[in-house]
Design a protein around this motif. Structure first.
Motif, PDB file in Angstrom:
ATOM      1  N   PRO A 134       0.835  -1.209   0.000  1.00 54.12           N
ATOM      2  CA  PRO A 134       0.000   0.000   0.000  1.00 54.12           C
ATOM      3  C   PRO A 134       0.867   1.256   0.000  1.00 54.12           C
ATOM      4  N   ASN A 135       0.720   2.063  -1.028  1.00 49.37           N
ATOM      5  CA  ASN A 135       1.510   3.285  -1.155  1.00 49.37           C
ATOM      6  C   ASN A 135       0.604   4.491  -1.342  1.00 49.37           C
ATOM      7  N   ALA A 136       1.050   5.598  -0.813  1.00 46.39           N
ATOM      8  CA  ALA A 136       0.411   6.885  -1.051  1.00 46.39           C
ATOM      9  C   ALA A 136       1.477   7.802  -1.616  1.00 46.39           C
ATOM     10  N   ILE A 137       1.046   8.834  -2.295  1.00 50.91           N
ATOM     11  CA  ILE A 137       1.987   9.777  -2.897  1.00 50.91           C
ATOM     12  C   ILE A 137       1.631  11.179  -2.444  1.00 50.91           C
ATOM     13  N   ALA A 138       2.645  11.926  -2.023  1.00 51.90           N
ATOM     14  CA  ALA A 138       2.473  13.328  -1.660  1.00 51.90           C
ATOM     15  C   ALA A 138       3.100  14.173  -2.766  1.00 51.90           C
ATOM     16  N   PHE A 139       2.293  15.039  -3.377  1.00 50.90           N
ATOM     17  CA  PHE A 139       2.755  15.917  -4.444  1.00 50.90           C
ATOM     18  C   PHE A 139       2.893  17.328  -3.889  1.00 50.90           C
ATOM     19  N   GLY A 140       4.111  17.862  -3.921  1.00 51.37           N
ATOM     20  CA  GLY A 140       4.346  19.240  -3.495  1.00 51.37           C
ATOM     21  C   GLY A 140       4.559  20.113  -4.706  1.00 51.37           C
ATOM     22  N   TYR A 141       3.724  21.121  -4.887  1.00 54.76           N
ATOM     23  CA  TYR A 141       3.802  21.944  -6.089  1.00 54.76           C
ATOM     24  C   TYR A 141       4.569  23.242  -5.879  1.00 54.76           C
ATOM     25  N   GLU A 142       4.378  23.898  -4.755  1.00 52.90           N
ATOM     26  CA  GLU A 142       5.009  25.191  -4.529  1.00 52.90           C
ATOM     27  C   GLU A 142       6.324  25.063  -3.762  1.00 52.90           C
ATOM     28  N   ASP A 143       6.253  24.477  -2.591  1.00 49.47           N
ATOM     29  CA  ASP A 143       7.431  24.303  -1.740  1.00 49.47           C
ATOM     30  C   ASP A 143       7.883  22.853  -1.846  1.00 49.47           C
ATOM     31  N   PRO A 144       9.050  22.592  -2.472  1.00 55.83           N
ATOM     32  CA  PRO A 144       9.479  21.203  -2.638  1.00 55.83           C
ATOM     33  C   PRO A 144       9.815  20.493  -1.332  1.00 55.83           C
ATOM     34  N   VAL A 145      10.043  21.237  -0.266  1.00 54.84           N
ATOM     35  CA  VAL A 145      10.421  20.640   1.008  1.00 54.84           C
ATOM     36  C   VAL A 145       9.193  20.341   1.878  1.00 54.84           C
ATOM     37  N   ALA A 146       8.074  20.982   1.596  1.00 58.51           N
ATOM     38  CA  ALA A 146       6.881  20.856   2.447  1.00 58.51           C
ATOM     39  C   ALA A 146       6.416  19.416   2.654  1.00 58.51           C
ATOM     40  N   PRO A 147       6.295  18.584   1.599  1.00 60.70           N
ATOM     41  CA  PRO A 147       5.841  17.211   1.857  1.00 60.70           C
ATOM     42  C   PRO A 147       6.783  16.440   2.777  1.00 60.70           C
ATOM     43  N   ALA A 148       8.079  16.593   2.563  1.00 62.86           N
ATOM     44  CA  ALA A 148       9.059  15.890   3.393  1.00 62.86           C
ATOM     45  C   ALA A 148       8.973  16.360   4.837  1.00 62.86           C
TER      46      ALA A 148
END
Length: 172
Positions: free
Chosen positions: A83-97
């Motif tokens: 089971p995998n989910a994906i976090a897409f960060g569009y503006e701030d590349p560090v925000a999802p991490a």
């Protein structure tokens, strides 16, 4: 084409579009999360402008192969399992991490960071954790401004002290 194939093709196109547009893409294993925890995580992501989605692994692999590039070459049968989910960060590349690392600290052993692509470069779990430790843009700007202000403030205090000392000398 039948209806199921059209639906899958549309989802693959949607994923490929998101992979191309996102500044960062982080894949995580989310098993073990309760509904409340997933809701909390989605809320934190939404507030930061990060999109959190769950897709079938086969569709993600197809989309990654459509996007191409060395960074998405690791989105393969060996890495995209379970089971995998994906976090897409569009503006701030560090925000999802940053959000995922913070969530992991509060809920140990609930999610596992698998891999990601940040600004066209492949990141493994350790690189994503290191990326998460980078302060936000606003914090970095505040630190820079504080560093620039300190010497000027010290100079002003020095001048003020000299003026006060001269005033004391003239009064005496």
């Amino acid at each position: 084409m039948n209806n199921a194939m059209e639906t899958k093709s549309a989802v693959v196109a949607e994923i490929a579009d998101k992979l191309e547009k996102a500044a960062s893409v982080i894949v995580l294993d989310y098993k073990g999360l309760t509904v409340e925890q997933v809701t909390e995580l989605r809320s934190q992501m939404r507030e930061a402008g990060v999109e959190y989605k769950v897709y079938k692994n086969t569709l993600v692999r197809r989309a990654a192969s459509q996007v191409g590039g060395d960074a998405f070459a690791n989105f393969n049968d060996e890495q995209l399992v379970g089971p995998n989910a994906i976090a897409f960060g569009y503006e701030d590349p560090v925000a999802p991490a940053r959000i995922l690392k913070s969530f992991m600290d509060k809920n140990p052993e609930k999610i596992t960071l698998k891999m990601g692509v940040v600004e066209g470069e492949f990141y493994n779990e350790s690189k994503i954790v290191a990326l998460a430790s980078i302060p936000s843009r606003e914090v970095l700007i505040a630190k820079l401004l504080g560093s620039l202000k300190a010497p000027m403030s010290n100079f002003v205090y020095l001048l003020d002290a000299i003026i006060k000392k001269q005033d004391e000398a003239t009064e005496a």
